[in-house]
Design a protein around this motif. Structure first.
Motif, mmCIF file in Angstrom:
data_model
loop_
_atom_site.group_PDB
_atom_site.id
_atom_site.type_symbol
_atom_site.label_atom_id
_atom_site.label_comp_id
_atom_site.label_asym_id
_atom_site.label_seq_id
_atom_site.Cartn_x
_atom_site.Cartn_y
_atom_site.Cartn_z
ATOM 1 N N ASP A 130 0.800 -1.220 0.000
ATOM 2 C CA ASP A 130 0.000 0.000 0.000
ATOM 3 C C ASP A 130 0.837 1.275 0.000
ATOM 4 N N LYS A 139 1.114 3.594 -3.240
ATOM 5 C CA LYS A 139 -0.038 4.468 -3.502
ATOM 6 C C LYS A 139 -0.107 5.592 -2.467
ATOM 7 N N GLY A 147 3.245 7.760 -3.028
ATOM 8 C CA GLY A 147 3.603 8.099 -4.391
ATOM 9 C C GLY A 147 5.008 7.661 -4.764
#
Length: 663
Positions: free
Chosen positions: A40, A43, A46
């Motif tokens: 995760d 995301k 970035g």
């Protein structure tokens, strides 16, 4: 602080053990707390998945660097003090990671958290210093198991917090727990009086840090960079080159970062080798089990569990380590730490062989993973006891730190091998994609079983300690090693010299009580200085030896830690004798000592009485040769050298010189 000076005996040993083990578990949690979040983080922050992997790598690197350094500093400046500093690193790193909210701040925070893993070997050494003798084995077993307990529980715990409160909450909670543990350690844990005198080896620490960082980077990133890529090869070359320079430097420096001579003792060396293998085997269980359970059903063997569910399946493995730590302590008390390590290795090997075949259901996988953890708990509990019985009391933290470091090397190797296996053996799952095959997991289990067998082989050659003397008045461990009392511990210093007052380097000083039970030992540095930890003031038998010197024994009264005690070695061991030439004494005869294989060892000249002396070399066979001053005769003898002076006389016959021919 008033509690700081209170005798440890007045405090609850259970409370001390509980605080130390809780600290160890919290530290171990830092190693795996971000693993469920790695998919995760790209995301959220970035970043690429490769960048996200650095959140695990940076903790591995800093923990490897900090463990030997912090452990050494703990021996020198105080174990509780270094525990507090390490816990403060967790708090600071957690706050930076939680409040920063960027990849850079998260990376810095994870790096600071890695420094705290050194608390586990430091905590073990505190247990030896402060707990009653009959509590040390069980407490050490539980403290050793915290590394596996925290690693196993970190997966489901961090996943649960992440799903309910977000990733920042993991670090806020870590900071809060760290603050509470700092207070608990400051109030409950006494500062040990056992200290090592001397200076810190800064250059040795820097060289070791560079070597470890380079090698661990190559191992952990080799699969991503490519094992034959320039960065990987460069890191391996840098690491091995610096190590090649570090080893001779550590042997020459007066007070080394790591005592390589002690580390080369067979019990310590073999225990550390077993640590690498057990670390490899243990971590393969943590890495492979959750991935095996998360594999999609299309693979033909997967169960398609979510991250949270797979993490929960690891809880029995963590709990198994808690329950079996006391069992391993009982094995140690009954049969000795060597047997405990061998039993743990056998359980590990058997569990992994079972894992090869037990892949058909979730309960079977969970049970077999728990059995692996049982073997890990049993093996891990024995290692500190094996290390501590073989090193000086004043070096227990640094010796356990090196052992913990080598466990980390094993886990790093395991991580690299597991990643390579899961990417090498795949089954097609779509265009350009693939999933690890069941054979990939089976190969991992076979390799982990082989690593456990290697640990068993290393443990089998660890020497057993003889039975304690029947006249001993103090209780000792099953190996015959007495753990010092905590009420009147004193650390005394001394110096080993020879008759001309010059220091004797690397002399070994062994102390026994008046009933013959071993108390402590120390290796003198290059200035002849040694330190000893004694359970109480009083009279002790001191036995001193050094290569090339006759050993001595004497009874010394140690009343306090302020005075320095001088120990004088006996006579220098030599090869000596008298040389005659055709029955006549003569000076200037050349005496040479060589090996049968041709290497030159030493040479000297006879004095006016025809006598010579050569410092005794290491044991073995040698060629001793006498050559007359004018070359008129020579004689050679083969001699066997053992650890005692040898006398060899020569009567060199005159040679019949050839008469020059006339043309």
């Amino acid at each position: 602080m008033a509690l700081h000076s209170a005798p440890a005996a007045r405090r609850s040993s259970g409370l001390i053990t509980g605080i130390l083990c809780l600290s160890g578990t919290v530290v171990a949690l830092q190693q795996t707390m971000v693993i469920p979040l790695l998919p995760d983080f790209p995301k959220i922050l970035g970043i690429s998945s490769d960048d996200a992997s650095w959140l695990v790598t940076i903790t591995l690197l800093t923990s490897a660097i900090a463990t030997p350094i912090v452990s050494r500093l703990a021996d020198m400046f105080g174990k509780r003090r270094m525990m507090l500093i390490s816990m403060a690193m967790i708090v600071l790193g957690s706050l930076i990671a939680a409040a920063g909210g960027t990849f850079v701040t998260l990376l810095i925070g994870r790096g600071l958290q890695g420094f705290a893993i050194s608390m586990i070997p430091v905590g073990i050494s505190i247990m030896r210093d402060e707990l009653p003798k009959d509590k040390v084995a069980s407490a050490t077993a539980l403290m050793s198991a915290t590394l596996g307990i925290g690693s196993a529980l970190g997966l489901p715990l961090s996943g649960l917090i992440f799903e309910q409160f977000g990733w920042e909450a993991i670090f806020w909670l870590s900071a809060a727990v760290g603050v509470m543990l700092i207070v608990a350690v400051a109030l409950v844990i006494p500062e040990s009086s056992v200290r090592t005198r001397g200076k810190f080896d800064f250059l040795g620490a820097v060289m070791l840090s560079v070597a470890l960082a380079a090698l661990l980077l190559a191992i952990s990133k080799g699969a991503r960079w490519g094992w034959t890529s320039e960065p990987t090869i460069l890191m391996f070359v840098l690491g091995f080159t610096v190590l090649a320079l570090w080893f001779p430097y550590e042997l020459r420096v007066t007070q080394p970062m790591v005592d390589l001579r002690t580390s080369a003792k067979r019990p310590v060396l073999l225990t550390n080798l077993a640590s690498v293998m057990v670390g490899f085997s243990m971590y393969a269980n943590n890495l492979s089990t959750t991935q095996q359970l998360q594999m999609p059903k299309i693979s033909g063997y997967g169960f398609e569990l979510g991250v949270m569910a797979a993490g929960i399946c690891m809880i029995p493995a963590g709990l198994a380590m808690v329950f079996f730590a006391p069992v391993s302590a009982k094995i140690t008390k009954r049969f000795g730490a060597k047997t405990t390590l061998m039993v743990g290795a056998v359980v590990l090997a058997g569990a992994y062989v079972a894992r090869v075949f037990l892949t058909g259901s979730i309960p079977l996988i969970v049970i077999s993973a728990a059995v692996v953890s049982i073997g890990t708990a049993i093996a891990y509990s024995a290692m500190p006891m094996l290390i501590m019985r073989s090193v000086p009391i004043t070096e227990t933290a640094s010796a356990n730190g090196l052992n913990s470091l080598l466990r980390s090397v094993g886990t790093s190797m395991s991580s690299a091998v597991v990643a390579a296996m899961l990417t090498a053996l795949v089954i097609p799952s779509g265009p350009g994609a693939g999933l690890p095959s069941i054979d990939a997991f089976k190969n991992i289990f076979w390799l982990a079983a082989l690593a456990a067998v290697a640990a068993l082989a290393a443990a089998a050659f660890i020497p057993r300690y003889g039975a304690k003397p029947e006249s001993a008045v103090r209780p000792v461990t099953p190996e015959g090693f007495e753990i010092p009392s905590t009420d009147n511990d004193i650390v005394v210093a001394g110096r080993v010299i020879r008759a001309d007052k010059r220091p004797v380097k690397q002399a070994v000083v062994t102390v026994m009580d008046m009933a013959g039970s071993p108390v402590d030992w120390s290796r003198a540095d290059n200035e002849g200085v040694f330190s000893l930890a004694l359970p109480e003031p009083g009279r002790y038998l001191v036995v001193t030896s050094a290569d090339g010197w006759s050993p001595t024994s004497q009874v010394i009264r140690f009343d306090n830690a302020e005075s320095t005690h001088t120990v004088m070695l006996g006579e220098r061991l030599t090869i000596s004798g008298q040389v005659t030439i055709a029955g006549l004494l003569t000076s200037g005869t050349v005496i040479t000592l060589t090996k049968p294989t041709g290497e030159f060892v030493a040479s000297t000249l006879t004095d006016h009485a025809g006598r010579y002396g050569i410092a005794l070399p290491s044991s073995g066979r040698y060629i001793l040769t006498a050559l007359a001053d004018d070359g008129a005769g020579s004689q050679a003898r083969q001699i066997a050298v053992i650890a005692q002076s040898t006398s060899v006389d020569f009567d060199v016959p005159l040679e019949q010189l050839p008469v020059p021919s006339r043309v």
